[in-house]
Motif scaffolding. Structure first.
Motif, short mmCIF file in Angstrom:
data_model
loop_
_atom_site.label_atom_id
_atom_site.label_comp_id
_atom_site.label_asym_id
_atom_site.label_seq_id
_atom_site.Cartn_x
_atom_site.Cartn_y
_atom_site.Cartn_z
N PHE A 1 8.34 2.92 4.25
CA PHE A 1 9.38 3.80 3.73
C PHE A 1 8.71 5.11 3.34
CE2 PHE A 1 11.84 5.52 0.18
CZ PHE A 1 13.11 5.53 0.72
N SER A 2 9.06 6.19 4.02
CA SER A 2 8.42 7.49 3.80
C SER A 2 9.42 8.48 3.21
CB SER A 2 7.89 8.06 5.12
OG SER A 2 7.02 7.15 5.74
N PHE A 3 8.88 9.37 2.39
CA PHE A 3 9.73 10.43 1.84
C PHE A 3 8.88 11.65 1.53
CE2 PHE A 3 8.22 8.20 -1.91
CZ PHE A 3 7.99 9.19 -2.85
N ASP A 4 9.56 12.79 1.42
CA ASP A 4 8.91 14.01 0.95
C ASP A 4 9.73 14.56 -0.21
OD1 ASP A 4 11.10 15.35 2.04
OD2 ASP A 4 9.99 16.23 3.70
N LEU A 5 9.32 15.69 -0.73
CA LEU A 5 10.01 16.24 -1.89
C LEU A 5 11.22 17.08 -1.52
CD1 LEU A 5 6.93 17.21 -4.10
CD2 LEU A 5 8.22 15.06 -4.03
N LYS A 6 11.49 17.21 -0.22
CA LYS A 6 12.65 17.99 0.24
C LYS A 6 13.87 17.11 0.47
CE LYS A 6 9.56 21.17 2.60
NZ LYS A 6 9.06 21.58 3.91
N GLY A 7 13.73 15.80 0.24
CA GLY A 7 14.86 14.89 0.43
C GLY A 7 14.84 14.15 1.75
N ASN A 8 13.81 14.36 2.57
CA ASN A 8 13.72 13.63 3.82
C ASN A 8 13.26 12.20 3.55
OD1 ASN A 8 14.32 15.82 5.66
ND2 ASN A 8 12.35 16.66 5.05
N VAL A 9 13.89 11.26 4.23
CA VAL A 9 13.56 9.84 4.08
C VAL A 9 13.60 9.19 5.46
CG1 VAL A 9 14.32 7.66 3.06
CG2 VAL A 9 14.61 9.77 1.78
N VAL B 1 8.86 15.16 -10.41
CA VAL B 1 7.81 16.04 -9.86
C VAL B 1 8.35 17.45 -9.64
CG1 VAL B 1 6.38 16.42 -7.81
CG2 VAL B 1 6.52 14.16 -8.80
N SER B 2 9.61 17.57 -9.35
CA SER B 2 10.21 18.87 -9.01
C SER B 2 10.59 19.68 -10.25
CB SER B 2 11.44 18.68 -8.13
OG SER B 2 11.06 18.02 -6.94
N PRO C 1 2.55 15.30 -4.44
CA PRO C 1 2.39 14.89 -3.04
C PRO C 1 3.13 15.81 -2.08
CG PRO C 1 4.12 13.61 -4.03
CD PRO C 1 3.56 14.50 -5.13
N LYS C 2 2.64 15.84 -0.85
CA LYS C 2 3.35 16.49 0.24
C LYS C 2 4.30 15.46 0.87
CE LYS C 2 2.44 19.13 4.47
NZ LYS C 2 1.39 19.71 5.31
N TYR C 3 3.74 14.28 1.14
CA TYR C 3 4.49 13.15 1.69
C TYR C 3 3.99 11.87 1.02
CZ TYR C 3 4.59 16.43 5.69
OH TYR C 3 4.69 17.52 6.50
N VAL C 4 4.85 10.86 1.00
CA VAL C 4 4.47 9.54 0.50
C VAL C 4 5.06 8.49 1.43
CG1 VAL C 4 4.66 7.89 -1.42
CG2 VAL C 4 4.44 10.34 -1.91
N ALA C 5 4.29 7.44 1.69
CA ALA C 5 4.79 6.29 2.45
C ALA C 5 4.41 5.03 1.68
CB ALA C 5 4.20 6.25 3.85
N THR D 1 0.83 -1.20 0.00
CA THR D 1 0.00 0.00 0.00
C THR D 1 0.87 1.25 0.00
OG1 THR D 1 -1.64 -1.20 1.31
CG2 THR D 1 -1.86 1.18 1.23
N MET D 2 0.41 2.25 -0.72
CA MET D 2 1.08 3.54 -0.71
C MET D 2 0.13 4.57 -0.11
SD MET D 2 2.82 5.66 -3.85
CE MET D 2 1.33 5.71 -4.82
N LEU D 3 0.62 5.34 0.85
CA LEU D 3 -0.13 6.46 1.41
C LEU D 3 0.42 7.71 0.74
CD1 LEU D 3 -0.04 5.35 5.13
CD2 LEU D 3 -1.88 5.05 3.49
N TYR D 4 -0.45 8.41 0.04
CA TYR D 4 -0.06 9.54 -0.80
C TYR D 4 -0.76 10.77 -0.24
CZ TYR D 4 1.16 11.60 -5.40
OH TYR D 4 1.69 12.34 -6.43
N ALA D 5 -0.02 11.58 0.49
CA ALA D 5 -0.60 12.76 1.13
C ALA D 5 -0.39 13.98 0.24
CB ALA D 5 0.04 13.00 2.49
#
Length: 185
Positions: free
Chosen positions: A131-139, A183-184, A81-85, A40-44
């Motif tokens: 496994f979560s990430f955002d578009l700013k490089g946070n993992v 995306v960026s 997305p803002k965040y994805v897991a 499953t992917m959580l797409y915020a």
């Protein structure tokens, strides 16, 4: 139930693991015994959190291909997305086992499952990984180990969380990095 989108990436990562644990408990309870959750992917987005079912990997369709398809499909349908897991069940080496990066790179698909099922390897456990990430490089990677009780219900350990760093690598991370670049643009 209304779920608020966390303002904080770390909160989102933790909430993703918690949601997966609750889903696993519910799924096993409804089936009266052990059952695996589908990937499953959580797409915020800025407005909502969407649960996106992912195609499970097969011999011909790898996990990175499934993730790539899910990410691009969600982007097309839902926007940036803002965040994805990405939450999946897996066989995982326990963090207290002594494993080098070189050892991890040598592990082949199905090897940990065989070690767990056929050899009762105490260094391998079943787990939910988010496994979560955002578009700013946070993992972040949250791993919740579990075992089944006598009634076939999962008994979970506390989450083990790894903060991502620039040394993280692998096919999944390559897909994520390519998606963030796409995306960026």
């Amino acid at each position: 139930m209304i779920i608020e989108i966390p303002d904080d990436f770390i909160e989102f990562s933790a909430a993703s693991a918690t949601m997966s644990v609750l889903a696993k408990k519910f799924f096993c309870d409804q089936h009266r015994g052990p059952r695996d959750l589908p990937p499953t992917m959580l797409y915020a987005t800025e407005d909502d959190i969407h649960m996106v079912a992912m195609n499970p990997p097969t011999e011909e369709y790898s996990a990175p291909e499934s993730l790539d398809d899910a990410l691009h499909g969600a982007f097309t349908e839902l926007g940036v997305p803002k965040y994805v897991a990405v939450c999946v069940e897996a066989y995982v080496k326990r963090p207290d086992s002594v494993v080098t990066d070189e050892d991890l790179e040598k592990i082949e698909r199905g090897e940990l499952q065989r070690a767990f099922n056929e050899y009762a390897d105490p260094t391998v456990s079943e787990a939910i990984t988010c496994f979560s990430f955002d578009l700013k490089g946070n993992v972040r990677n949250a791993v919740v180990f579990y075992k089944y009780d006598d009634k076939g219900q999962p008994d979970f350990d506390d989450p083990y969380v790894e903060q991502g760093d620039e040394e993280m690598r692998g096919a999944i991370l390559s897909v994520v990095n390519d998606f963030v670049k796409f995306v960026s643009q």
